[in-house]
Design an enzyme around this catalytic site. Sequence first.
Site, PDB file in Angstrom:
ATOM      1  N   SER A 151       5.461   2.630   1.713  1.00  0.00           N
ATOM      2  CA  SER A 151       6.561   2.858   0.785  1.00  0.00           C
ATOM      3  C   SER A 151       6.036   2.905  -0.653  1.00  0.00           C
ATOM      4  CB  SER A 151       7.586   1.726   0.898  1.00  0.00           C
ATOM      5  OG  SER A 151       7.033   0.556   0.317  1.00  0.00           O
ATOM      6  N   LYS A 152       6.934   3.261  -1.549  1.00  0.00           N
ATOM      7  CA  LYS A 152       6.598   3.366  -2.965  1.00  0.00           C
ATOM      8  C   LYS A 152       5.988   2.042  -3.476  1.00  0.00           C
ATOM      9  CE  LYS A 152       7.479   6.098  -6.666  1.00  0.00           C
ATOM     10  NZ  LYS A 152       7.133   7.478  -6.767  1.00  0.00           N
ATOM     11  N   ARG A 153       6.579   0.944  -3.029  1.00  0.00           N
ATOM     12  CA  ARG A 153       6.091  -0.370  -3.468  1.00  0.00           C
ATOM     13  C   ARG A 153       4.647  -0.628  -3.051  1.00  0.00           C
ATOM     14  NH1 ARG A 153       9.978  -4.496  -2.069  1.00  0.00           N
ATOM     15  NH2 ARG A 153       8.292  -5.568  -1.003  1.00  0.00           N
TER      16      ARG A 153
END
Length: 473
Positions: free
Chosen positions: A260-262
Amino acid sequence: MSKSVRVRFAPSPTGHLHVGGVRSGLFNWLWARHTGGVFVLRIEDTDRGRLVEDAVDQINDSLEALGIAPDEGIRQGGEYGPYLQSERKEQGIYDRYAKELVEKGVLYRCWCSAERLTTLREEAQAKGVAFKYDRFCLQESNKRAESEPHVLRFKIPEHYDNSKGLNEFVNWDDAVRGEMSFALKDLDDFVAMKSDDFPTYHFANVVDDHLMKISHVLRADEWLPSTPKHLLLFAAFGWEAPTYVHLPPVQGPDGRKKLSKRDGAQSVQEYITEGYLPEALRSFLASLGWNDGTTQEVYSTDELIKNFTLERVQKSPAKFDKERLTWMNGYMIRHMALPQLLEHSRSFLPASSSGSDDKYLLEVLKLVQERVKFLNELPELTDFFFEDPKPALNAEDAGRLPAVTKTLSDSDFSESDLESRLRTLAEELEVKPGVLFSAIRITITGKKAAPGLFETLHVLGKETSLRRLAKIA
Ligand code: GLU
């Protein structure tokens, strides 16, 4: 002689490409470079409802920023173009091949409404079985006029010729996954041409892999369930299928969920803007699903090209650990020749450095090279080399600065002379050297942590150092 290697990266412009996705592009590029083959970029834009504006440019820019621009593609051209599927559709390529399979009785027309198909799907779901089209439109009595909107479906055969004989399974030898096999009876009569006259992903993908003479398909293993359909299409046309090489998924650092982006699923360009080196990104992305069997962690691109083989692509999921990438980037920075580091650093150094000559910039970089993990840290690490800081000092520390200024006025500013003068001064003032040095460091750099004090004073030079000391005193 084995046929020459031609590989392709075939993203759909349905979102922005992040580093996890670009990994497939890199593996294709590495295989092409390792074998002296050709790397093709094909854009699969047949899903018209999901197109994202700018995505095609972003894909091209990402590959260029990573230093793996294709040999053939939209920007490069090439003799197997066009490389955009919507343009190929305009040229009637897919229509032509669809017609061939309709004539062979492999594709058939289906006029079923979306409502009818939804009902069938719901019924299958309620029974807990996988949806399979019921071949309603194959019955003579249900056929309608060709002019009425319809799709073309692929009629899954009862047998598949796997070259060892007829089989009720579609099977192939995947270069990574080994022997793979899917039962024909479980496969749905998938749609090959949609009612908007666009081909589906499956159909366009196979026609183009054939026409573009693709020898190896390296793609993420989320496409494994599509491969039996692709092999059936190759067989129906009587074409030789490429070698399939399914790459392991890229997961977040906890090894469970999707990246994910995180976790760092940002674009290559964002990483470059933060000061990650393309070479470090290449080494890191190559490690997501490949290793050369040794414990080496960081690879130059030449080493990657030399050592990259399909046998060493792993099956198990790869973990995307941004901290490891950052460590790799710092490692490459630390091991880089200073002039090369300067070239990489120019756009990252603080604006106030613009008046400085290369000799001074190289001295500055030498002092921070050990500590930089990504180049965007350079302004924070080096600003005081180019502009006077605004230090905050307590009265006691400030009170010692006139004596510092006095002893340094006679110094030749060599590191050894600076050190001996300041150690002697600490003794005279009866203060611990660490306390005195820290006050001087804060005064001349504005920071508690900075490169070694004597080296810093030396590089800043006498005039600047004394000016900063005098300002406070
Ligand atoms: N267009 C597919 C994608 O978006 C290509 C998959 C493949 O390489 O066949 O990834």
